[in-house]
Design a protein around this motif. Sequence first.
Motif, PDB file in Angstrom:
ATOM      1  N   MET A   1       0.835  -1.207   0.000  1.00 33.14           N
ATOM      2  CA  MET A   1       0.000   0.000   0.000  1.00 33.14           C
ATOM      3  C   MET A   1       0.869   1.256   0.000  1.00 33.14           C
ATOM      4  SD  MET A   1      -2.822   1.041   2.844  1.00 33.14           S
ATOM      5  CE  MET A   1      -3.429   2.729   2.893  1.00 33.14           C
ATOM      6  N   LEU A   2       0.413   2.254  -0.720  1.00 30.40           N
ATOM      7  CA  LEU A   2       1.105   3.546  -0.749  1.00 30.40           C
ATOM      8  C   LEU A   2       0.853   4.201   0.610  1.00 30.40           C
ATOM      9  CD1 LEU A   2       2.652   5.692  -2.319  1.00 30.40           C
ATOM     10  CD2 LEU A   2       0.549   6.321  -3.460  1.00 30.40           C
ATOM     11  N   THR A   3       1.881   4.203   1.467  1.00 27.51           N
ATOM     12  CA  THR A   3       1.642   4.559   2.877  1.00 27.51           C
ATOM     13  C   THR A   3       1.267   6.017   3.072  1.00 27.51           C
ATOM     14  OG1 THR A   3       4.017   4.822   3.091  1.00 27.51           O
ATOM     15  CG2 THR A   3       3.075   2.745   3.868  1.00 27.51           C
ATOM     16  N   ASP A   4       1.800   6.880   2.243  1.00 23.26           N
ATOM     17  CA  ASP A   4       1.551   8.308   2.442  1.00 23.26           C
ATOM     18  C   ASP A   4       0.283   8.734   1.694  1.00 23.26           C
ATOM     19  OD1 ASP A   4       1.859  10.918   3.187  1.00 23.26           O
ATOM     20  OD2 ASP A   4       3.359  11.377   1.660  1.00 23.26           O
ATOM     21  N   HIS A   5      -0.812   8.029   1.955  1.00 27.29           N
ATOM     22  CA  HIS A   5      -2.053   8.339   1.240  1.00 27.29           C
ATOM     23  C   HIS A   5      -3.196   8.148   2.220  1.00 27.29           C
ATOM     24  CE1 HIS A   5      -5.325   7.885  -1.785  1.00 27.29           C
ATOM     25  NE2 HIS A   5      -4.540   8.642  -2.522  1.00 27.29           N
TER      26      HIS A   5
ATOM     27  N   PRO B   1       3.236  13.422  -3.149  1.00 32.50           N
ATOM     28  CA  PRO B   1       2.833  12.987  -1.806  1.00 32.50           C
ATOM     29  C   PRO B   1       3.230  14.041  -0.762  1.00 32.50           C
ATOM     30  CG  PRO B   1       4.068  11.260  -2.942  1.00 32.50           C
ATOM     31  CD  PRO B   1       4.203  12.509  -3.761  1.00 32.50           C
ATOM     32  N   PRO B   2       2.377  14.224   0.265  1.00 35.37           N
ATOM     33  CA  PRO B   2       2.685  15.236   1.272  1.00 35.37           C
ATOM     34  C   PRO B   2       4.070  15.077   1.900  1.00 35.37           C
ATOM     35  CG  PRO B   2       0.472  14.335   1.632  1.00 35.37           C
ATOM     36  CD  PRO B   2       1.079  13.570   0.507  1.00 35.37           C
ATOM     37  N   SER B   3       4.476  13.837   2.146  1.00 36.09           N
ATOM     38  CA  SER B   3       5.780  13.651   2.802  1.00 36.09           C
ATOM     39  C   SER B   3       6.926  14.040   1.867  1.00 36.09           C
ATOM     40  CB  SER B   3       5.953  12.216   3.303  1.00 36.09           C
ATOM     41  OG  SER B   3       5.961  11.309   2.225  1.00 36.09           O
ATOM     42  N   VAL B   4       6.709  13.896   0.571  1.00 35.28           N
ATOM     43  CA  VAL B   4       7.721  14.318  -0.405  1.00 35.28           C
ATOM     44  C   VAL B   4       7.754  15.850  -0.454  1.00 35.28           C
ATOM     45  CG1 VAL B   4       8.355  14.305  -2.853  1.00 35.28           C
ATOM     46  CG2 VAL B   4       7.564  12.188  -1.752  1.00 35.28           C
TER      47      VAL B   4
ATOM     48  N   MET C   1       6.898  10.494  -8.557  1.00 33.15           N
ATOM     49  CA  MET C   1       6.082  11.294  -7.634  1.00 33.15           C
ATOM     50  C   MET C   1       6.751  12.607  -7.207  1.00 33.15           C
ATOM     51  SD  MET C   1       4.573   8.182  -5.228  1.00 33.15           S
ATOM     52  CE  MET C   1       6.128   7.608  -4.567  1.00 33.15           C
TER      53      MET C   1
ATOM     54  N   GLY D   1       2.147   6.899 -10.140  1.00 35.03           N
ATOM     55  CA  GLY D   1       2.802   7.633  -9.067  1.00 35.03           C
ATOM     56  C   GLY D   1       1.911   7.715  -7.848  1.00 35.03           C
ATOM     57  N   TYR D   2       1.639   8.941  -7.419  1.00 30.29           N
ATOM     58  CA  TYR D   2       0.826   9.145  -6.215  1.00 30.29           C
ATOM     59  C   TYR D   2      -0.643   8.979  -6.583  1.00 30.29           C
ATOM     60  CZ  TYR D   2      -0.539  11.131  -1.723  1.00 30.29           C
ATOM     61  OH  TYR D   2      -1.072  11.325  -0.466  1.00 30.29           O
ATOM     62  N   CYS D   3      -1.058   7.755  -6.797  1.00 30.54           N
ATOM     63  CA  CYS D   3      -2.407   7.422  -7.243  1.00 30.54           C
ATOM     64  C   CYS D   3      -2.715   6.025  -6.717  1.00 30.54           C
ATOM     65  CB  CYS D   3      -2.452   7.461  -8.776  1.00 30.54           C
ATOM     66  SG  CYS D   3      -4.113   7.288  -9.491  1.00 30.54           S
ATOM     67  N   THR D   4      -3.921   5.823  -6.264  1.00 29.63           N
ATOM     68  CA  THR D   4      -4.297   4.529  -5.690  1.00 29.63           C
ATOM     69  C   THR D   4      -5.612   4.066  -6.310  1.00 29.63           C
ATOM     70  OG1 THR D   4      -5.709   5.400  -3.940  1.00 29.63           O
ATOM     71  CG2 THR D   4      -3.346   5.320  -3.474  1.00 29.63           C
TER      72      THR D   4
ATOM     73  N   ILE E   1      -7.925  17.681  -8.773  1.00 35.25           N
ATOM     74  CA  ILE E   1      -7.712  16.246  -8.903  1.00 35.25           C
ATOM     75  C   ILE E   1      -6.942  16.060 -10.206  1.00 35.25           C
ATOM     76  CG2 ILE E   1      -8.832  13.985  -8.924  1.00 35.25           C
ATOM     77  CD1 ILE E   1     -11.340  15.336  -7.732  1.00 35.25           C
TER      78      ILE E   1
ATOM     79  N   ARG F   1       0.207  -2.442  -8.057  1.00 37.76           N
ATOM     80  CA  ARG F   1      -0.780  -1.364  -7.893  1.00 37.76           C
ATOM     81  C   ARG F   1      -1.045  -0.682  -9.238  1.00 37.76           C
ATOM     82  NH1 ARG F   1       0.532   3.937  -6.620  1.00 37.76           N
ATOM     83  NH2 ARG F   1       2.466   3.318  -5.576  1.00 37.76           N
TER      84      ARG F   1
ATOM     85  N   THR G   1       9.071   1.210   0.967  1.00 36.71           N
ATOM     86  CA  THR G   1       8.165   0.768   2.030  1.00 36.71           C
ATOM     87  C   THR G   1       7.032  -0.056   1.433  1.00 36.71           C
ATOM     88  OG1 THR G   1       8.669   2.746   3.308  1.00 36.71           O
ATOM     89  CG2 THR G   1       6.682   1.538   3.936  1.00 36.71           C
ATOM     90  N   GLU G   2       6.508   0.421   0.309  1.00 35.68           N
ATOM     91  CA  GLU G   2       5.455  -0.351  -0.349  1.00 35.68           C
ATOM     92  C   GLU G   2       6.036  -1.625  -0.971  1.00 35.68           C
ATOM     93  OE1 GLU G   2       3.349   1.955  -3.249  1.00 35.68           O
ATOM     94  OE2 GLU G   2       1.852   0.389  -3.643  1.00 35.68           O
TER      95      GLU G   2
ATOM     96  N   LEU H   1       9.117   5.871   0.132  1.00 35.61           N
ATOM     97  CA  LEU H   1       7.741   5.414  -0.106  1.00 35.61           C
ATOM     98  C   LEU H   1       7.714   4.181  -1.005  1.00 35.61           C
ATOM     99  CD1 LEU H   1       5.838   8.811  -0.600  1.00 35.61           C
ATOM    100  CD2 LEU H   1       5.801   7.322   1.407  1.00 35.61           C
TER     101      LEU H   1
END
Lengths: 384, 384
Positions: A1-5, B17-20, B196, B341-344, B7, B268, B259-260, B256
């Motif tokens: 899972m993308l943790t920062d989401h 991502p916010p952490s980035v 990302m 990228g930053y998409c789920t 969006i 994903r 970790t994933e 990120l």
Amino acid sequence: MLTDHQILRIPGPTPIPPSVQRAMNLPMIGHRGEETSELLKRIHPRLKPIFGTEQEVLILAGSGTAGLETAVVNTTQAGDEVLVLVTGSFGDRFAKICETYQLKIHRLDVPWGDAVDPEQVNAYLQNHPSIKVVFATYCETSTGVLNPIQEIASAIQSASDALFIVDGVSCIGGVKAKMDEWGIDILVTGSQKAFMLPTGLAFVAASERAWKVIEENPQPRFYLDLRKYRDNLAKYTTPFTPALSLLFGLEQALNLLETEGLENVYKRHQLMMEMTREACQALDLPLLTADDTASPTVTAIYPEDFEADQLRKVLKTEFGLSFAGGQNHLKGKIFRIGHMGYCTPADVLQFISLLELGLQQIGVKRDFGKGTIAAQTIYLERRK
Amino acid sequence: MLTDHQILRIPGPTPIPPSVQRAMNLPMIGHRGEETSELLKRIHPRLKPIFGTEQEVLILAGSGTAGLETAVVNTTQAGDEVLVLVTGSFGDRFAKICETYQLKIHRLDVPWGDAVDPEQVNAYLQNHPSIKVVFATYCETSTGVLNPIQEIASAIQSASDALFIVDGVSCIGGVKAKMDEWGIDILVTGSQKAFMLPTGLAFVAASERAWKVIEENPQPRFYLDLRKYRDNLAKYTTPFTPALSLLFGLEQALNLLETEGLENVYKRHQLMMEMTREACQALDLPLLTADDTASPTVTAIYPEDFEADQLRKVLKTEFGLSFAGGQNHLKGKIFRIGHMGYCTPADVLQFISLLELGLQQIGVKRDFGKGTIAAQTIYLERRK
């Protein structure tokens, strides 16, 4: 899972808009300098329409509860008779604060999920003429009830001279408030809900009638003494160190609210509520509150055929989606969806489709898409 | 409308991502100091698995095109015969760069939306033994085709000694790449897609075979001289001022991804593609690409019964949702959805339900929920 989401859909704290987050990153300034005065001068008049008042809306550094206690300690002293209208855990909090200050408390409890009946308040006050203050909760966060504050205010006025003090923490900025017109004497809110800010600012406005009581009230109070905030604001300063980063953010949050237009902001919240409720009904998810007392900011669901917390867990683990659980005797029984502040119909569609998936994953038989379709349909019907 | 609510679902730049974003706000450091060396030392080994190489992945401050030009100027000189496999506007870009440097260009064009046929490449190279370099695009952003790079590499190797240079800009980090194993000689990507990050970093790795060519290539180049980057990296420094904030962000983006887990990241993306394609098919929206050559990072839709740009406009105006339009002869004909990228999967469900609403709003008759249900169904089937 993308943790920062994370998809944060609890009834506050709510997500922060990027432009507000950026504003809060502005460099620190001197809190006694000209820039802070100018900031206060720019911010304060813009809070009045949100409260529906010509009075100053005073800002304290503190959470919503600091605002509630401020209302209590500025208007009452030990032994005063007060009526607390309790519709859930935040009505209860008002009662607890009143207990702490040894007020003589009358409670009017209604079952959680129901709203206060103004007639009942009127009757109660007629039978108890010594009650000096009535406390109520506008949106009861623990149940998603929006109490009929305007009608309660009328009911009080026709029965008594009691002050009317309202906790508007989980709705002001997302629903209409006409403090002066309706006859609210003190209205309180916090920054972490429809104001789209982190926790840390409490907003308190008082009517002329309330100010007379406040001036003469002998109850000791220092940090929460509203007079200090009023007197300092008249000189565009603050009695204590202001939470400047949050004020930077507040200015930008006000920009966003004004750009959208307050009426449109209220319509958006109303629409998000309707989408959420229609979707839940289409999915056979029982709503805790009735249509006519439902809050535009938070919706509570009382499932009959599954564990609310099991659903919440799978949504959090699988999608980073947070719904809130129940409080007190509703713990584990309900789940609550926050749809206020930095939230749009597009976000509602997202959590509805995830809710559908989550139900499926915990083995609850519901048709995919039914909630989504209901929400889409109501969106198209009501958006204009 | 809540104005600060975007969006972004174009095939790059992608959301951060916010952490980035937070990492990029770290205070600036000296670019010739120990901290920068340590940063480079930490980052560089972690890029290798993403490229599937034991070679160093070199980082330039520049956009993806700087990376493409780097590949050209380091391996070719005027008059060299090269083969450019053109499947869309980014294949075309390679050809334009080659033209600028007066290479002798062979083009193998396939219709936009189709992928390169490795057999055809093999045959072409057997008929043109003087070709020194073959250029291809891994994911053709303009069409959403994922070219069969591994098979093309094999086809080249069995016909020729030509170098194989691959533009991986809109997919590396979101799909598997095995540079060494497959036999890619230069692989290029940029920071603003599956990495990302904002635009501004170009990544280039070269095989041992490519390095021999690069060393001896007389083509003048200064900023884009790969040897400088390699030689400086050996001393943990950079030939020119590095884009430090982007490197701070890159380190967190790598956190990120790791970790994933890279395999999960690829899964994903595959799942998001399948959800998107199944939803489009359920909604009778024709896909530009075939299933077996579809990219996990971007999907192009070629509507037959409405204007793509009318749909895009209503989605942007009403929901702040951005899909990309078509390029060149597909301008106005297609729309493209970026899901990288930053998409789920939660984001996919959101844009699908908005797409359904948008269709309705421009008067296109499709059943609400059909796409959502298809995407939800495939999610549950494939998620493990």
